[in-house]
Design a protein around this motif. Structure first.
Motif, PDB file in Angstrom:
ATOM      1  N   ASN A 250      56.096  26.252  27.660  1.00  0.00           N
ATOM      2  CA  ASN A 250      54.784  25.948  28.231  1.00  0.00           C
ATOM      3  C   ASN A 250      53.764  26.998  27.801  1.00  0.00           C
ATOM      4  OD1 ASN A 250      55.443  23.589  29.669  1.00  0.00           O
ATOM      5  ND2 ASN A 250      56.288  24.795  31.374  1.00  0.00           N
ATOM      6  N   ASN A 251      52.610  26.534  27.289  1.00  0.00           N
ATOM      7  CA  ASN A 251      51.519  27.438  26.942  1.00  0.00           C
ATOM      8  C   ASN A 251      50.644  27.748  28.143  1.00  0.00           C
ATOM      9  OD1 ASN A 251      52.162  27.719  24.186  1.00  0.00           O
ATOM     10  ND2 ASN A 251      51.172  25.758  23.724  1.00  0.00           N
ATOM     11  N   THR A 252      50.625  26.856  29.116  1.00  0.00           N
ATOM     12  CA  THR A 252      49.810  27.035  30.325  1.00  0.00           C
ATOM     13  C   THR A 252      50.707  26.848  31.538  1.00  0.00           C
ATOM     14  OG1 THR A 252      47.859  26.164  29.185  1.00  0.00           O
ATOM     15  CG2 THR A 252      47.788  26.268  31.599  1.00  0.00           C
ATOM     16  N   THR A 253      50.686  27.841  32.446  1.00  0.00           N
ATOM     17  CA  THR A 253      51.517  27.770  33.656  1.00  0.00           C
ATOM     18  C   THR A 253      50.720  27.149  34.792  1.00  0.00           C
ATOM     19  OG1 THR A 253      52.744  29.741  32.992  1.00  0.00           O
ATOM     20  CG2 THR A 253      52.879  29.087  35.313  1.00  0.00           C
ATOM     21  N   LEU A 254      51.324  26.179  35.462  1.00  0.00           N
ATOM     22  CA  LEU A 254      50.686  25.457  36.567  1.00  0.00           C
ATOM     23  C   LEU A 254      51.181  25.985  37.904  1.00  0.00           C
ATOM     24  CD1 LEU A 254      50.976  21.783  35.221  1.00  0.00           C
ATOM     25  CD2 LEU A 254      49.066  23.375  34.940  1.00  0.00           C
ATOM     26  N   TYR A 255      50.328  25.816  38.918  1.00  0.00           N
ATOM     27  CA  TYR A 255      50.653  26.221  40.286  1.00  0.00           C
ATOM     28  C   TYR A 255      51.362  25.054  40.971  1.00  0.00           C
ATOM     29  CZ  TYR A 255      49.827  27.573  45.181  1.00  0.00           C
ATOM     30  OH  TYR A 255      49.972  27.875  46.504  1.00  0.00           O
ATOM     31  N   TYR A 256      52.496  25.324  41.625  1.00  0.00           N
ATOM     32  CA  TYR A 256      53.259  24.235  42.263  1.00  0.00           C
ATOM     33  C   TYR A 256      53.255  24.327  43.777  1.00  0.00           C
ATOM     34  CZ  TYR A 256      56.832  27.953  42.205  1.00  0.00           C
ATOM     35  OH  TYR A 256      57.505  29.143  42.329  1.00  0.00           O
TER      36      TYR A 256
END
Length: 420
Positions: free
Chosen positions: A70-76
């Motif tokens: 993943n190049n961009t980390t998302l908030y879960y």
């Protein structure tokens, strides 16, 4: 020389074909392109209609969490055991020229739904039902499959000329999912092989739609038959209830009618018994009154005989004797006993006198009395004694009465009077 020219021609032809193949497709969205995304929780179900998403975060694909690629980390979310099920992505793209078809390649973990200009075009590893913010993916994507791209081919009609918005929602298979990944590539094709593939897919889709339409029509007809059956069953059930109610009411009516008839019969029997008792009582009273009346009439006869005996006496008390004879004459001249007897007999014997006078108005009062005694079954001598006449006069009176009534010689006067 000719062989060299032929070889040059073949080389040029091969280069031309390779060049055409090279430029017969164009990558419009590539992996590692930038996407706008929303990872702060759940959006309303109409989020696909949002056209202004400039306030969303943006980052290069692949986007997600729990995976090194993943190049961009998302908030879960705050809870690792209860992560957000859905993530939202949008991208604006301009299509300046028409392609014969498009290829969309999706990398997802676990499920994805793709919309173009608000219209759903792809469900990948998602249930075939209405998709909401909390709809779970059908299965978990594991290992190497997490990094694979699935291909989907479409004809040119999925995009508008000019600006278009692509919206994607990524769904987890369960809330404890350890990773999430999303990337999308868009390729425009003019390659005949791809177009042929798209055409075959479209034909296949059309056939599937036709089958679905047929299945829907069959289902519709079946449901229609079921509804008609249910309607008929409902109607039959209502008719059965109605018939049952009518039958019950009819049976109740029969019982009611039977009881009414039975009670009416009982009342009639009771009335008849009462009438019989009253008739017997009347007959007894009738006999008593008639007996008293006839005794009075007999007494008159005795008075008449006493009067005759008194007239034959010779005494010095003539004035006293005359007084007694006058009193006897007054008694003999009175018809009260006859009137009492007549009224009582008329009441007991259903207006016998009135009917007899109405039918034979020429009959005299004495003849009416004669008829009354005949109806009472009195003998000739008894009638003669009561009427103060000779028995032969009684016979003569009967003959005269029959003549006035126009009765034949063989007709009995007593039977005639009894049946009057």
């Amino acid at each position: 020389m000719k062989d060299l020219r032929f070889i040059n021609f073949v080389i040029v032809l091969i280069l031309t074909i390779q060049t055409n193949n090279l430029f017969s497709q164009e990558i419009l969205i590539k992996n590692e392109d930038s996407w706008h995304y929303y990872d702060k929780g759940y959006l309303e179900n109409d989020w696909i209609n949002i056209t202004d998403f400039s306030n969303w975060k943006s980052g290069k694909s692949p986007l997600g969490y729990g995976d090194k690629k993943n190049n961009t980390t998302l908030y879960y979310g705050e809870d690792k055991e209860k992560k957000h099920i859905s993530k939202y992505f949008k991208k604006r793209i301009f299509i300046n020229k028409k392609y014969g078809g498009f290829e969309i390649k999706i990398q997802k973990d676990d499920g994805a739904v793709v919309y173009i200009n608000g219209k759903e075009i792809i469900k990948d590893n998602m249930p075939n039902s209405t998709i909401t913010n909390t709809t779970l993916a059908m299965s978990t994507i594991k290992n190497d499959a997490e990094h694979e791209f699935t291909q989907h081919f479409f004809d040119y009609s999925i995009f508008n000329e000019g600006e278009n918005i692509i919206s994607v929602s990524i769904h987890q298979a369960y809330e404890k999912s350890s990773d999430c990944i999303f990337s999308l590539e868009l390729i425009g094709h003019n390659n005949p092989e791809v177009l042929s593939l798209i055409l075959d897919k479209k034909n296949k889709t059309n056939e599937e739609l036709e089958h679905k339409i047929k299945d829907l029509n069959t289902k519709f007809e079946y449901e229609k038959v079921l509804l008609q059956k249910e309607s008929l069953e409902g109607t039959n059930y209502n008719l059965k209830i109605l018939v049952t109610l009518i039958s019950v009411l009819f049976i109740i009516s029969l019982f009611g009618y039977y009881f009414i008839i039975d009670n009416s019969k009982k009342r009639r029997l009771i009335k008849r018994e009462k009438i019989k008792i009253l008739n017997k009582e009347n007959q007894v009273k009738d006999k008593i009154i008639i007996s008293l009346s006839t005794n009075l009439l007999h007494n008159k006869q005795y008075f008449k005989e006493i009067k005759a005996d008194l007239k034959g006496l010779k005494t010095s008390e003539n004035s006293a004797l005359k007084s007694i004879i006058n009193q006897i004459d007054q008694v003999l001249e009175r018809d009260e006993e006859w009137n009492i007897l007549k009224n009582h007999f008329n009441a007991v014997h259903d207006n016998f006198y009135d009917k007899l006078i109405a039918k034979h108005p020429e009959i005299t009062e004495t003849e009416l009395r004669h008829c009354m005694f005949i109806k009472l079954h009195l003998h000739t001598k008894e009638i003669a004694r009561i009427l103060l006449i000779d028995p032969r006069s009684v016979q003569t009176g009967r003959y005269r009465i029959k003549k006035k009534m126009n009765l034949g010689e063989n007709e009995d006067l007593r039977d005639y009077l009894l049946n009057l």
